[in-house]
Design an enzyme around this catalytic site. Structure first.
Site, PDB file in Angstrom:
ATOM      1  N   ARG A  51      38.910  21.317 -24.151  1.00  0.00           N
ATOM      2  CA  ARG A  51      37.829  20.514 -23.565  1.00  0.00           C
ATOM      3  C   ARG A  51      38.142  19.027 -23.683  1.00  0.00           C
ATOM      4  O   ARG A  51      37.852  18.246 -22.764  1.00  0.00           O
ATOM      5  CB  ARG A  51      36.505  20.869 -24.254  1.00  0.00           C
ATOM      6  CG  ARG A  51      35.299  20.373 -23.515  1.00  0.00           C
ATOM      7  CD  ARG A  51      34.031  21.021 -24.049  1.00  0.00           C
ATOM      8  NE  ARG A  51      33.746  20.611 -25.424  1.00  0.00           N
ATOM      9  CZ  ARG A  51      32.754  21.117 -26.161  1.00  0.00           C
ATOM     10  NH1 ARG A  51      31.952  22.033 -25.658  1.00  0.00           N
ATOM     11  NH2 ARG A  51      32.546  20.702 -27.392  1.00  0.00           N
ATOM     12  N   GLU A  54      20.588  20.904 -18.603  1.00  0.00           N
ATOM     13  CA  GLU A  54      20.646  21.056 -20.064  1.00  0.00           C
ATOM     14  C   GLU A  54      19.850  19.949 -20.731  1.00  0.00           C
ATOM     15  O   GLU A  54      19.142  19.200 -20.060  1.00  0.00           O
ATOM     16  CB  GLU A  54      22.096  21.100 -20.544  1.00  0.00           C
ATOM     17  CG  GLU A  54      22.902  19.858 -20.233  1.00  0.00           C
ATOM     18  CD  GLU A  54      24.284  19.879 -20.898  1.00  0.00           C
ATOM     19  OE1 GLU A  54      24.383  20.294 -22.068  1.00  0.00           O
ATOM     20  OE2 GLU A  54      25.245  19.475 -20.246  1.00  0.00           O
ATOM     21  N   LYS A  82      32.903  15.549 -22.364  1.00  0.00           N
ATOM     22  CA  LYS A  82      32.229  14.993 -23.535  1.00  0.00           C
ATOM     23  C   LYS A  82      32.605  13.519 -23.661  1.00  0.00           C
ATOM     24  O   LYS A  82      33.440  13.133 -24.487  1.00  0.00           O
ATOM     25  CB  LYS A  82      32.627  15.795 -24.784  1.00  0.00           C
ATOM     26  CG  LYS A  82      31.407  16.155 -25.628  1.00  0.00           C
ATOM     27  CD  LYS A  82      31.745  17.161 -26.700  1.00  0.00           C
ATOM     28  CE  LYS A  82      30.677  17.200 -27.772  1.00  0.00           C
ATOM     29  NZ  LYS A  82      29.374  17.702 -27.333  1.00  0.00           N
TER      30      LYS A  82
HETATM   31  C1  LIG Z   1      28.613  18.906 -27.254  1.00  0.00           C
HETATM   32  C2  LIG Z   1      27.592  19.235 -26.242  1.00  0.00           C
HETATM   33  C3  LIG Z   1      27.010  20.509 -26.160  1.00  0.00           C
HETATM   34  C4  LIG Z   1      27.310  21.610 -27.150  1.00  0.00           C
HETATM   35  O1  LIG Z   1      28.620  22.034 -27.120  1.00  0.00           O
HETATM   36  P1  LIG Z   1      29.233  22.889 -28.326  1.00  0.00           P
HETATM   37  O2  LIG Z   1      30.659  23.044 -27.964  1.00  0.00           O
HETATM   38  O3  LIG Z   1      28.513  24.172 -28.366  1.00  0.00           O
HETATM   39  O4  LIG Z   1      28.997  22.094 -29.566  1.00  0.00           O
HETATM   40  C5  LIG Z   1      26.118  20.746 -25.127  1.00  0.00           C
HETATM   41  N1  LIG Z   1      25.764  19.776 -24.249  1.00  0.00           N
HETATM   42  C6  LIG Z   1      26.291  18.532 -24.315  1.00  0.00           C
HETATM   43  C7  LIG Z   1      25.871  17.515 -23.319  1.00  0.00           C
HETATM   44  C8  LIG Z   1      27.219  18.227 -25.311  1.00  0.00           C
HETATM   45  O5  LIG Z   1      27.739  16.991 -25.371  1.00  0.00           O
END
Ligand SMILES: *Cc1c(COP(=O)(O)O)cnc(C)c1O
Length: 341
Positions: free
Chosen positions: A82, A220, A184
């Site tokens: 990722r 989300e 991210k």
């Molecule tokens: C980090 C993140 C998540 C959760 O991801 P994980 O890999 O499960 O920790 C979900 N949504 C957003 C916007 C994120 O930045």
């Protein structure tokens, strides 16, 4: 090795400086070997790309002490992949995922004394990140970068018991349809802070963000993916190219299917159908899964039958199974657990 003298069960979720961090620099077109260092501060030029145009991305994961005393991490290869995707989208040099995993292992090993013991509920939070350290004044990618990994112990998420969350449907947007919602990037968080402070000021725990184009589909929250359970026990998660692909959510969907024998579905979820679900949860590394009790849509309350005091039965089972896998109480699918020590 002697553990640090910390009241592990009463730790919160705040940064505590640990002994070592991993640092690697990208200069003249390549990454150096990297090293563990003690200095927790960073010195960069005043015109560094990260300061001017926010060229940065990060990851979030945890190390756990298992029931039999090993220190492990959970699917770090997926965090590495990722981060590679984040770097490509932000015109940053990729830090190869094999070296990423190696850096995680080295940093956790060097801070073994900070890894909370089994049974404390606390864990070691791992934060890999990368930023443009080279100078830019014209708008373009920098030519020098730094990759770092820091770790900090964090307390149990549900201290004092589980409390289902109340969300509000936000009037702000988190991610543009062809933007950066799926990576991210720090910039996604910078612009979500106002929405989150506003939600808190209005008495809500989190925002539910919708698709900006039609405002009819669920995306989300600021930092966690949604999982819904239908009245006939199907586990549903929203599908959209601007949702961050949560590793916890992907793992929970696999657990639902393979361990609990439930039907799973990744599809468009409309705001319209929220009232028909039996349970709702937020998935992410921090809490694994937090139950949602209520969603408020501009004054109209949508209350899930699971209520405001407990996790719903399916979400509870998903939570217990995945944390059982992470803590070594339940056998993990091949490749999910990386043993560090
Ligand atoms: C980090 C993140 C998540 C959760 O991801 P994980 O890999 O499960 O920790 C979900 N949504 C957003 C916007 C994120 O930045």
């Amino acid at each position: 090795m002697e553990k640090k003298n910390i009241d592990w069960t009463n730790l919160g979720f705040a940064y505590i400086k640990t002994d070592k961090r991993f640092v690697s620099n990208f200069q003249n077109g390549k990454w150096d070997d990297g090293a563990l260092i003690s200095d927790a501060t960073i010195t960069i030029g005043e015109c560094a790309g990260v300061l001017q145009y926010s060229q940065s991305c990060f990851e979030g994961m945890k190390a756990y002490t298992t029931e039999d005393g090993h220190i492990v991490t959970f699917r770090p290869d997926l965090n590495g992949e990722r981060m590679e995707d984040s770097c490509r989208r932000l015109e940053m040099p990729v830090y190869p995922k094999e070296r990423f995993v190696d850096a995680i292992v080295k940093t956790v090993e060097a801070n073994e004394a900070w890894v909370p013991p089994y049974g404390s509920g606390a864990t070691l939070y791992i934060r890999p990140y990368m930023f443009a350290s080279g100078s830019v004044i014209g708008v373009k990618p920098a030519n020098e970068y730094q990759f770092r990994v820091l770790v900090t112990p964090v307390g149990p998420y549900f201290k004092g018991g589980v409390k289902p969350l109340t969300l509000c449907i936000s009037d702000f947007d988190r991610a543009a349809p062809n933007g950066t919602g799926h990576i991210k990037a720090g910039l996604n968080y910078a612009m979500s802070l106002h929405a989150s402070v506003t939600a808190h000021a209005n008495g809500f725990d989190e925002n539910m963000f919708l698709d900006p184009a039609t405002r009819t589909k669920v995306e989300e929250t600021g930092g966690a993916n949604f999982l819904f359970v239908t009245k006939d026990n199907k586990v549903v998660t929203p599908k959209s190219s601007s949702i961050l692909p949560s590793i916890t959510r992907r793992s929970l969907m696999a657990v639902a299917e393979k361990y609990l024998g439930l039907e799973v579905e990744e599809r468009t979820v409309y705001v319209e159908e929220l009232k028909d679900f039996a349970e709702c949860g937020l998935c992410g590394t921090a809490a694994v899964i937090s139950p949602v009790g209520k969603i408020v849509d501009h004054g109209k309350e949508i209350c899930f039958p699971s209520g405001m005091t407990n996790m719903g039965p399916v979400i509870q089972k998903l939570h217990d199974t995945l944390t059982g896998i992470q803590m070594g109480r339940i056998e993990a699918p091949a490749g999910w657990i990386k043993v560090i020590k």
